[in-house]
Scaffold this motif. Structure first.
Motif, mmCIF file in Angstrom:
data_model
loop_
_atom_site.group_PDB
_atom_site.id
_atom_site.type_symbol
_atom_site.label_atom_id
_atom_site.label_comp_id
_atom_site.label_asym_id
_atom_site.label_seq_id
_atom_site.Cartn_x
_atom_site.Cartn_y
_atom_site.Cartn_z
ATOM 1 N N UNK A 152 0.874 -1.152 0.085
ATOM 2 C CA UNK A 152 -0.082 -0.158 0.088
ATOM 3 C C UNK A 152 0.888 1.253 -0.047
ATOM 4 N N UNK A 153 0.179 2.144 -0.454
ATOM 5 C CA UNK A 153 0.718 3.616 -0.467
ATOM 6 C C UNK A 153 -0.194 4.624 0.196
ATOM 7 N N UNK A 154 0.221 5.674 0.922
ATOM 8 C CA UNK A 154 -0.686 6.536 1.438
ATOM 9 C C UNK A 154 -0.350 7.864 1.061
ATOM 10 N N UNK A 155 -1.198 8.862 0.670
ATOM 11 C CA UNK A 155 -0.798 10.090 0.179
ATOM 12 C C UNK A 155 -2.267 10.940 -0.004
ATOM 13 N N UNK A 156 -1.825 12.140 -0.253
ATOM 14 C CA UNK A 156 -2.815 13.236 -0.585
ATOM 15 C C UNK A 156 -2.915 13.233 -2.063
ATOM 16 N N UNK A 157 -4.347 13.202 -2.408
ATOM 17 C CA UNK A 157 -4.470 13.229 -3.969
ATOM 18 C C UNK A 157 -4.334 14.532 -4.363
ATOM 19 N N UNK A 158 -3.332 14.642 -5.620
ATOM 20 C CA UNK A 158 -3.009 15.916 -6.139
ATOM 21 C C UNK A 158 -3.724 16.228 -7.514
ATOM 22 N N UNK A 159 -3.926 14.940 -8.174
ATOM 23 C CA UNK A 159 -4.464 15.084 -9.725
ATOM 24 C C UNK A 159 -5.131 13.711 -9.928
ATOM 25 N N UNK A 160 -6.312 13.936 -10.626
ATOM 26 C CA UNK A 160 -7.118 12.812 -11.235
ATOM 27 C C UNK A 160 -7.502 13.344 -12.419
ATOM 28 N N UNK A 161 -7.157 12.299 -13.510
ATOM 29 C CA UNK A 161 -7.455 12.846 -14.965
ATOM 30 C C UNK A 161 -7.617 11.276 -15.688
ATOM 31 N N UNK A 162 -8.275 11.602 -16.904
ATOM 32 C CA UNK A 162 -8.543 10.451 -17.721
ATOM 33 C C UNK A 162 -7.107 10.005 -18.306
ATOM 34 N N UNK A 163 -7.176 8.656 -18.353
ATOM 35 C CA UNK A 163 -5.954 7.967 -18.779
ATOM 36 C C UNK A 163 -6.278 7.035 -19.979
ATOM 37 N N UNK A 164 -5.547 7.103 -20.906
ATOM 38 C CA UNK A 164 -5.721 6.285 -22.085
ATOM 39 C C UNK A 164 -5.060 4.996 -22.315
ATOM 40 N N UNK A 165 -5.763 4.041 -22.084
ATOM 41 C CA UNK A 165 -4.926 2.664 -22.141
ATOM 42 C C UNK A 165 -4.630 1.958 -23.521
ATOM 43 N N UNK A 166 -5.519 2.363 -24.373
ATOM 44 C CA UNK A 166 -5.404 1.997 -25.986
ATOM 45 C C UNK A 166 -6.183 2.911 -26.882
ATOM 46 N N UNK A 167 -6.096 2.543 -27.965
ATOM 47 C CA UNK A 167 -6.803 3.286 -28.960
ATOM 48 C C UNK A 167 -8.203 2.943 -29.198
ATOM 49 N N UNK A 168 -8.700 2.144 -28.271
ATOM 50 C CA UNK A 168 -10.120 1.594 -28.476
ATOM 51 C C UNK A 168 -10.930 2.500 -27.765
ATOM 52 N N UNK A 169 -11.946 3.245 -28.764
ATOM 53 C CA UNK A 169 -12.635 4.450 -28.239
ATOM 54 C C UNK A 169 -13.756 3.922 -27.202
ATOM 55 N N UNK A 170 -13.918 2.612 -27.220
ATOM 56 C CA UNK A 170 -14.961 2.182 -26.124
ATOM 57 C C UNK A 170 -14.281 2.296 -24.740
ATOM 58 N N UNK A 171 -13.191 2.348 -24.496
ATOM 59 C CA UNK A 171 -12.136 2.338 -23.449
ATOM 60 C C UNK A 171 -12.102 3.872 -22.901
ATOM 61 N N UNK A 172 -12.126 4.838 -23.459
ATOM 62 C CA UNK A 172 -11.926 6.268 -23.440
ATOM 63 C C UNK A 172 -13.045 6.414 -22.316
ATOM 64 N N UNK A 173 -12.157 7.128 -21.346
ATOM 65 C CA UNK A 173 -12.941 7.624 -19.949
ATOM 66 C C UNK A 173 -13.115 6.378 -19.091
ATOM 67 N N UNK A 174 -12.769 5.281 -19.346
ATOM 68 C CA UNK A 174 -12.950 4.391 -18.289
ATOM 69 C C UNK A 174 -11.827 4.085 -17.276
#
Length: 163
Positions: free
Chosen positions: A6-28
């Motif tokens: 585990x790692x403990x800390x303060x959230x400094x950023x949350x953003x969309x992350x692209x794992x592939x070029x599959x449009x269906x996964x965008x935003x997931x």
């Protein structure tokens, strides 16, 4: 077998992350950055299967603990980036441990032993009841006070069985 860390800390950023070029996964998928107490930064990849304890919404500024599988390979970049399995928002009234608990309900690091009563909620991640003995499984344990013994003993507030 999963070995949780585990790692403990303060959230400094949350953003969309692209794992592939599959449009269906965008935003997931999301990328969540944590600022640790030592000043270092760690990123967690949040997938649709990442379990958020109590199904809470996490925002920038929240203190959280991210749990990940220590046995999974990690890409060598800075800041380090882990695949989050579980995210627990900090709560001053409870402790959280994710670990393998043996037949005597002692954690794999030997630090915590569970004393389960008939009133201890045993749940699956989807909040459905778990109806058999939770021993010899990976458990997410939410608990309060412990004894000063080794291992420390506690009666959990609730247990999530991570099937």
């Amino acid at each position: 077998m999963k070995k949780f860390s585990s790692i403990y800390g303060t959230v400094t950023m949350i953003q969309d992350y692209s794992v592939s070029s599959d449009e269906e996964l965008n935003g997931c998928f999301k990328l969540m950055s944590l600022l640790r107490e030592d000043g270092s930064i760690v990123n967690f990849v949040i997938s649709p299967t990442t379990y958020f304890l109590d199904h809470v919404m996490v925002s920038i500024g929240d203190r959280v603990t991210g749990f990940y599988d220590l046995n999974l390979p990690v890409i060598l970049i800075y800041p380090p980036q882990y695949q989050a399995l579980i995210i627990a928002k900090d709560n001053p009234y409870q402790n959280v441990k994710v670990d393998y608990f043996n037949g005597q309900l002692v954690s794999s690091d030997g630090q915590l032993q569970l004393n389960i009563t008939k009133y201890t909620p045993l749940l699956l991640p989807n909040d459905q009841p778990f109806t058999i003995n939770p021993a010899n499984r990976n458990l997410l344990v939410v608990y309060g006070p412990t004894t000063m013994s080794i291992p420390a003993q506690t009666t959990p507030y609730k247990i999530i069985v991570m099937c």
